[in-house]
Design a protein around this motif. Structure first.
Motif, PDB file in Angstrom:
ATOM      1  N   LYS A 103     -41.084 -22.822 -10.189  1.00 45.14           N
ATOM      2  CA  LYS A 103     -41.790 -21.507 -10.101  1.00 45.14           C
ATOM      3  C   LYS A 103     -41.126 -20.783 -11.212  1.00 45.14           C
ATOM      4  CE  LYS A 103     -43.042 -21.164  -5.470  1.00 45.14           C
ATOM      5  NZ  LYS A 103     -42.744 -20.416  -4.085  1.00 45.14           N
ATOM      6  N   GLU A 104     -42.045 -19.730 -12.053  1.00 42.79           N
ATOM      7  CA  GLU A 104     -41.104 -18.906 -13.082  1.00 42.79           C
ATOM      8  C   GLU A 104     -41.769 -17.538 -12.672  1.00 42.79           C
ATOM      9  OE1 GLU A 104     -42.003 -20.494 -16.936  1.00 42.79           O
ATOM     10  OE2 GLU A 104     -40.569 -22.177 -16.810  1.00 42.79           O
ATOM     11  N   ARG A 105     -41.106 -16.516 -13.113  1.00 48.71           N
ATOM     12  CA  ARG A 105     -41.586 -15.170 -12.941  1.00 48.71           C
ATOM     13  C   ARG A 105     -42.502 -14.621 -13.937  1.00 48.71           C
ATOM     14  NH1 ARG A 105     -39.819 -11.677  -9.668  1.00 48.71           N
ATOM     15  NH2 ARG A 105     -37.901 -12.832  -9.313  1.00 48.71           N
ATOM     16  N   ASN A 106     -43.605 -14.373 -13.778  1.00 48.82           N
ATOM     17  CA  ASN A 106     -44.615 -13.709 -14.851  1.00 48.82           C
ATOM     18  C   ASN A 106     -44.260 -12.508 -15.480  1.00 48.82           C
ATOM     19  OD1 ASN A 106     -46.895 -12.952 -16.362  1.00 48.82           O
ATOM     20  ND2 ASN A 106     -48.361 -13.592 -14.801  1.00 48.82           N
ATOM     21  N   LYS A 108     -45.641 -10.265 -17.095  1.00 50.62           N
ATOM     22  CA  LYS A 108     -46.764  -9.170 -17.082  1.00 50.62           C
ATOM     23  C   LYS A 108     -46.869  -8.665 -15.636  1.00 50.62           C
ATOM     24  CE  LYS A 108     -49.648 -11.115 -20.585  1.00 50.62           C
ATOM     25  NZ  LYS A 108     -50.764 -11.572 -21.007  1.00 50.62           N
ATOM     26  N   THR A 109     -46.790  -9.475 -14.550  1.00 48.76           N
ATOM     27  CA  THR A 109     -46.870  -9.030 -13.438  1.00 48.76           C
ATOM     28  C   THR A 109     -45.488  -8.987 -12.406  1.00 48.76           C
ATOM     29  OG1 THR A 109     -47.232 -11.351 -12.491  1.00 48.76           O
ATOM     30  CG2 THR A 109     -49.195  -9.833 -13.114  1.00 48.76           C
ATOM     31  N   GLY A 110     -44.350  -9.624 -12.974  1.00 41.19           N
ATOM     32  CA  GLY A 110     -43.360  -9.750 -12.242  1.00 41.19           C
ATOM     33  C   GLY A 110     -43.172 -10.447 -11.066  1.00 41.19           C
ATOM     34  N   GLN A 111     -44.280 -11.396 -10.718  1.00 41.14           N
ATOM     35  CA  GLN A 111     -44.383 -12.108  -9.743  1.00 41.14           C
ATOM     36  C   GLN A 111     -44.023 -13.465 -10.041  1.00 41.14           C
ATOM     37  OE1 GLN A 111     -46.291 -11.533  -6.456  1.00 41.14           O
ATOM     38  NE2 GLN A 111     -46.097  -9.263  -6.916  1.00 41.14           N
ATOM     39  N   LEU A 112     -43.645 -14.285  -9.032  1.00 40.70           N
ATOM     40  CA  LEU A 112     -43.314 -15.693  -8.982  1.00 40.70           C
ATOM     41  C   LEU A 112     -44.736 -16.344  -9.103  1.00 40.70           C
ATOM     42  CD1 LEU A 112     -40.016 -16.195  -6.863  1.00 40.70           C
ATOM     43  CD2 LEU A 112     -40.228 -16.422  -9.504  1.00 40.70           C
ATOM     44  N   GLU A 113     -44.562 -17.488  -9.946  1.00 44.19           N
ATOM     45  CA  GLU A 113     -45.726 -18.108 -10.123  1.00 44.19           C
ATOM     46  C   GLU A 113     -45.681 -19.555 -10.365  1.00 44.19           C
ATOM     47  OE1 GLU A 113     -48.455 -16.792 -13.233  1.00 44.19           O
ATOM     48  OE2 GLU A 113     -49.058 -14.973 -12.308  1.00 44.19           O
TER      49      GLU A 113
END
Length: 181
Positions: A103-106, A108-113
């Motif tokens: 997982k990496e932090r997006n 733009k959104t600050g969410q883990l994807e």
């Protein structure tokens, strides 16, 4: 060394010399083969847990099959360590599942994807340990197929003379014996 593994001379003699090498040549080979000292040493001190349990189990089995030889102790130790590694990796994979997501932090959104899904790294370690353990077990005759290929002389009951006679390898008559009869 390529090709088939050579059969021990005792096994060839017991099978009645199927390769037609000659009794004298096989007898000479049998005398030249080194004989290992019977009996395995005590379990090495550095083996702990499952490896120690595997050592005790396999030593008892090898003794029952009369295949316990001192020079084989290090090979048996390798089999025990491989077994312990296999079980440890299997438990780890059961807990963490077979796939691992990276997982990496997006930004733009600050969410883990989830970026990447891969097989668990422990799968390769587990499978390698299983293959090593299997190879050790085949050498010792601890698998069904390798056990069927082994020849171990069994002592029959004293009352069964016919079976003892039939179980003996064929003996060739010399020319002198044939003339006398």
């Amino acid at each position: 060394m390529k090709g088939r593994k050579p059969k021990p001379a005792a096994r060839q003699i017991a099978e009645g010399d199927p390769s037609k090498r000659g009794v004298h040549q096989l007898d000479a080979r049998l005398e030249a083969e080194p004989q290992a000292t019977r009996g395995l040493p005590a379990c090495p001190a550095h083996l702990k847990g499952l490896a120690r349990k595997a050592w005790r189990f396999w030593v008892a089995e090898l003794e029952a099959m009369q295949l316990d030889a001192r020079p084989d102790s290090m090979m048996l130790e390798g089999a025990c360590v491989s077994y312990q590694t296999y079980v440890a990796m299997h438990k780890l994979i059961e807990e963490q599942k077979e796939l691992v997501a990276r997982k990496e932090r997006n930004p733009k959104t600050g969410q883990l994807e989830v970026v990447d899904v891969r097989p668990h790294p422990g799968l390769a370690i587990r499978d390698r340990a299983l293959m090593q353990m299997r190879a050790f077990c085949v050498e010792f005759g601890l698998s069904p197929v390798s056990r069927a290929r082994l020849f171990v002389e069994r002592r029959e009951a004293d009352g069964d003379d016919l079976m003892a006679l039939l179980a003996q390898p064929r003996q060739r008559k010399t020319a002198v014996e044939e003339i006398v009869q």
